[in-house]
Design a protein around this motif. Structure first.
Motif, PDB file in Angstrom:
ATOM      1  N   TYR A   1       0.852  -1.199   0.000  1.00 16.37           N
ATOM      2  CA  TYR A   1       0.000   0.000   0.000  1.00 16.37           C
ATOM      3  C   TYR A   1       0.879   1.237   0.000  1.00 16.37           C
ATOM      4  CZ  TYR A   1      -3.258   3.550   1.738  1.00 16.37           C
ATOM      5  OH  TYR A   1      -4.021   4.682   1.889  1.00 16.37           O
TER       6      TYR A   1
ATOM      7  N   CYS B   1      -2.642   7.181  -2.816  1.00 13.40           N
ATOM      8  CA  CYS B   1      -4.050   6.896  -2.499  1.00 13.40           C
ATOM      9  C   CYS B   1      -4.866   8.194  -2.391  1.00 13.40           C
ATOM     10  CB  CYS B   1      -4.105   6.123  -1.186  1.00 13.40           C
ATOM     11  SG  CYS B   1      -5.767   5.786  -0.620  1.00 13.40           S
ATOM     12  N   ILE B   2      -6.011   8.230  -3.076  1.00 10.76           N
ATOM     13  CA  ILE B   2      -6.891   9.418  -3.003  1.00 10.76           C
ATOM     14  C   ILE B   2      -8.088   9.154  -2.084  1.00 10.76           C
ATOM     15  CG2 ILE B   2      -6.207  10.348  -5.256  1.00 10.76           C
ATOM     16  CD1 ILE B   2      -8.812   9.036  -6.364  1.00 10.76           C
ATOM     17  N   LEU B   3      -8.024   8.057  -1.347  1.00 12.91           N
ATOM     18  CA  LEU B   3      -9.062   7.715  -0.353  1.00 12.91           C
ATOM     19  C   LEU B   3     -10.448   7.594  -0.989  1.00 12.91           C
ATOM     20  CD1 LEU B   3      -7.878  10.075   2.562  1.00 12.91           C
ATOM     21  CD2 LEU B   3      -7.282   7.689   2.211  1.00 12.91           C
ATOM     22  N   CYS B   4     -10.476   7.045  -2.212  1.00 13.76           N
ATOM     23  CA  CYS B   4     -11.770   6.926  -2.894  1.00 13.76           C
ATOM     24  C   CYS B   4     -12.658   5.858  -2.256  1.00 13.76           C
ATOM     25  CB  CYS B   4     -11.565   6.605  -4.373  1.00 13.76           C
ATOM     26  SG  CYS B   4     -10.887   4.948  -4.655  1.00 13.76           S
ATOM     27  N   GLY B   5     -12.041   4.904  -1.560  1.00 10.87           N
ATOM     28  CA  GLY B   5     -12.803   3.885  -0.849  1.00 10.87           C
ATOM     29  C   GLY B   5     -13.215   2.689  -1.688  1.00 10.87           C
TER      30      GLY B   5
ATOM     31  N   ALA C   1      -2.192   2.203  -5.923  1.00 13.05           N
ATOM     32  CA  ALA C   1      -1.808   2.432  -4.526  1.00 13.05           C
ATOM     33  C   ALA C   1      -1.737   1.093  -3.795  1.00 13.05           C
ATOM     34  CB  ALA C   1      -2.817   3.356  -3.848  1.00 13.05           C
TER      35      ALA C   1
ATOM     36  N   CYS D   1     -11.511   0.218  -2.805  1.00 13.88           N
ATOM     37  CA  CYS D   1     -10.931  -1.044  -2.332  1.00 13.88           C
ATOM     38  C   CYS D   1     -11.686  -1.547  -1.097  1.00 13.88           C
ATOM     39  CB  CYS D   1      -9.451  -0.871  -2.034  1.00 13.88           C
ATOM     40  SG  CYS D   1      -9.092   0.452  -0.859  1.00 13.88           S
TER      41      CYS D   1
ATOM     42  N   CYS E   1      -7.875  -0.905  -7.580  1.00 11.49           N
ATOM     43  CA  CYS E   1      -7.189   0.387  -7.444  1.00 11.49           C
ATOM     44  C   CYS E   1      -6.506   0.793  -8.746  1.00 11.49           C
ATOM     45  CB  CYS E   1      -6.161   0.318  -6.318  1.00 11.49           C
ATOM     46  SG  CYS E   1      -5.355   1.915  -6.080  1.00 11.49           S
TER      47      CYS E   1
ATOM     48  N   ILE F   1      -5.724   4.075   4.271  1.00 15.56           N
ATOM     49  CA  ILE F   1      -6.592   2.902   4.367  1.00 15.56           C
ATOM     50  C   ILE F   1      -5.798   1.808   5.065  1.00 15.56           C
ATOM     51  CG2 ILE F   1      -7.960   1.208   3.094  1.00 15.56           C
ATOM     52  CD1 ILE F   1      -8.966   3.982   2.520  1.00 15.56           C
TER      53      ILE F   1
HETATM   54  S1  SF4 Z   1      -8.853   2.050  -4.377  1.00 21.75           S
HETATM   55 FE1  SF4 Z   1      -8.230   2.136  -2.211  1.00 21.75          FE
HETATM   56  S2  SF4 Z   1      -5.979   2.284  -2.267  1.00 21.75           S
HETATM   57 FE2  SF4 Z   1      -6.723   2.785  -4.327  1.00 21.75          FE
HETATM   58  S3  SF4 Z   1      -6.919   5.023  -4.333  1.00 21.75           S
HETATM   59 FE3  SF4 Z   1      -8.940   4.209  -3.745  1.00 21.75          FE
HETATM   60  S4  SF4 Z   1      -8.883   4.147  -1.489  1.00 21.75           S
HETATM   61 FE4  SF4 Z   1      -6.770   4.370  -2.168  1.00 21.75          FE
END
Ligand code: SF4
Ligand code: SF4
Length: 300
Positions: free
Chosen positions: A49, A54-58, A97, A60, A93, A76
């Motif tokens: 990781y 990571c853009i914290l998109c969530g 990330a 994953c 991802c 994360i």
């Molecule tokens: S998928 Fe997960 S690890 Fe990848 S950018 Fe989004 S939150 Fe971060």
């Protein structure tokens, strides 16, 4: 037989003669402070990781079938006890990330990969090199692949720390044209401190290979504060010259390029603050080793 690898590098020019394919096998018993392939240390497949990507998109978190991921402040976090290393989060991802490091492969599939560049080996006098990690840690798999490579007339090389049993070494020796043998420190106590292991068996194995007439190139990583002092360099020079059967030495100067890999694996990098050696000092070390009658090359 199946083995675990973490990279196949095509068109490698620093891992033996000619153009080569270098296969990196996972797992190493040593823990050298300066290791630039920390993803090769653990024999198991891992998920890394890189928080800075990571853009914290969530995405994953939603994808994980084990509910092993959760937002923790600006990153994360993964629950190691829940995670089954299925790789779904890495697939999800798109910023890489999260990445899976390592995969299982069978000997036949690996051979097919290696044979793809056969015409480049033939034209350049190249072949295939097995590196790691420590490739001898998977010596049964390695023997099977080496034997298959030799059956196809490929030149084979192994990059090794030398930490293996005599039997393992002899098993692979029959199918290996060249050993790229790491020589880090001659002083046993310092070797233990900086690699986690005594070098007694390693040096015995080096001696054994040379006595058997194996083709061996010594690879010396030049690490600031570890083995770049005059006494350590002269120890290496005297030892290699004393073996009689080694002429070529490859000096591999330290660089700090692996720091991000350590971060991704959640490991601390003990050489994070070290700086590359000045060119002048590297030239002096080359000169010292040449004074022992060795042929010295910078790089692989
Ligand atoms: S998928 Fe997960 S690890 Fe990848 S950018 Fe989004 S939150 Fe971060
Ligand atoms: S590897 Fe699989 S189980 Fe582990 S965190 Fe990623 S999605 Fe979840």
């Amino acid at each position: 037989m199946r083995g675990t690898i973490f990279n196949i590098m095509r068109f490698a020019v620093n891992d033996g003669p000619g153009i080569r394919t270098t296969v990196f096998l996972k797992g190493c018993p040593l823990s050298c402070w300066w290791c630039h392939n920390p993803e090769g240390l653990n024999p198991d497949i891992q998920v890394t990781y890189r928080a800075e990507r990571c853009i914290l998109c969530g995405s994953c978190i939603d994808r994980c079938p084990q509910h092993a991921l959760q937002l923790d402040g600006t990153m994360i976090k993964r629950d190691d006890l829940r995670c089954l290393i299925c790789g779904s989060c890495a697939d999800e991802c798109y910023l890489d990330a999260r990445q899976v490091v390592g995969r299982e492969i069978d000997a036949e599939e690996l051979l097919a990969e290696v044979l793809k560049d056969r015409k480049f080996y033939d034209e350049s006098g190249g072949g295939v090199t097995f590196s790691g990690g420590e490739p001898l840690l998977q010596h049964e798999f390695l023997v099977e692949v080496l034997e298959a490579c030799k059956a196809h007339g490929l030149h084979t090389a192994i990059e090794t720390s030398g930490l293996a049993t005599r039997e393992q070494l002899d098993d692979v020796r029959r199918w290996t044209d060249l050993f790229l043998f790491d020589v880090k420190l001659i002083d046993e106590e310092r070797h233990k401190t900086f690699t986690g292991w005594s070098n007694v068996r390693i040096l015995e194995n080096l001696n054994h290979l040379v006595s058997c007439g194996a083709s061996v190139v010594a690879r010396v990583p030049l690490i600031p504060g570890v083995n770049d002092d005059d006494a350590s360099v002269n120890d290496v020079g005297r030892t290699l010259a004393g073996l009689g059967g080694i002429r070529d030495v490859h000096l591999l100067p330290f660089h700090a390029g692996a720091a991000a890999k350590y971060q991704g694996l959640g490991m601390s990098f003990r050489m994070a603050d070290a700086r590359a050696l000045p060119q002048q000092r590297i030239a002096e070390i080359e000169h010292t080793l040449r004074s022992h009658g060795l042929t010295v090359h910078r790089g692989g």
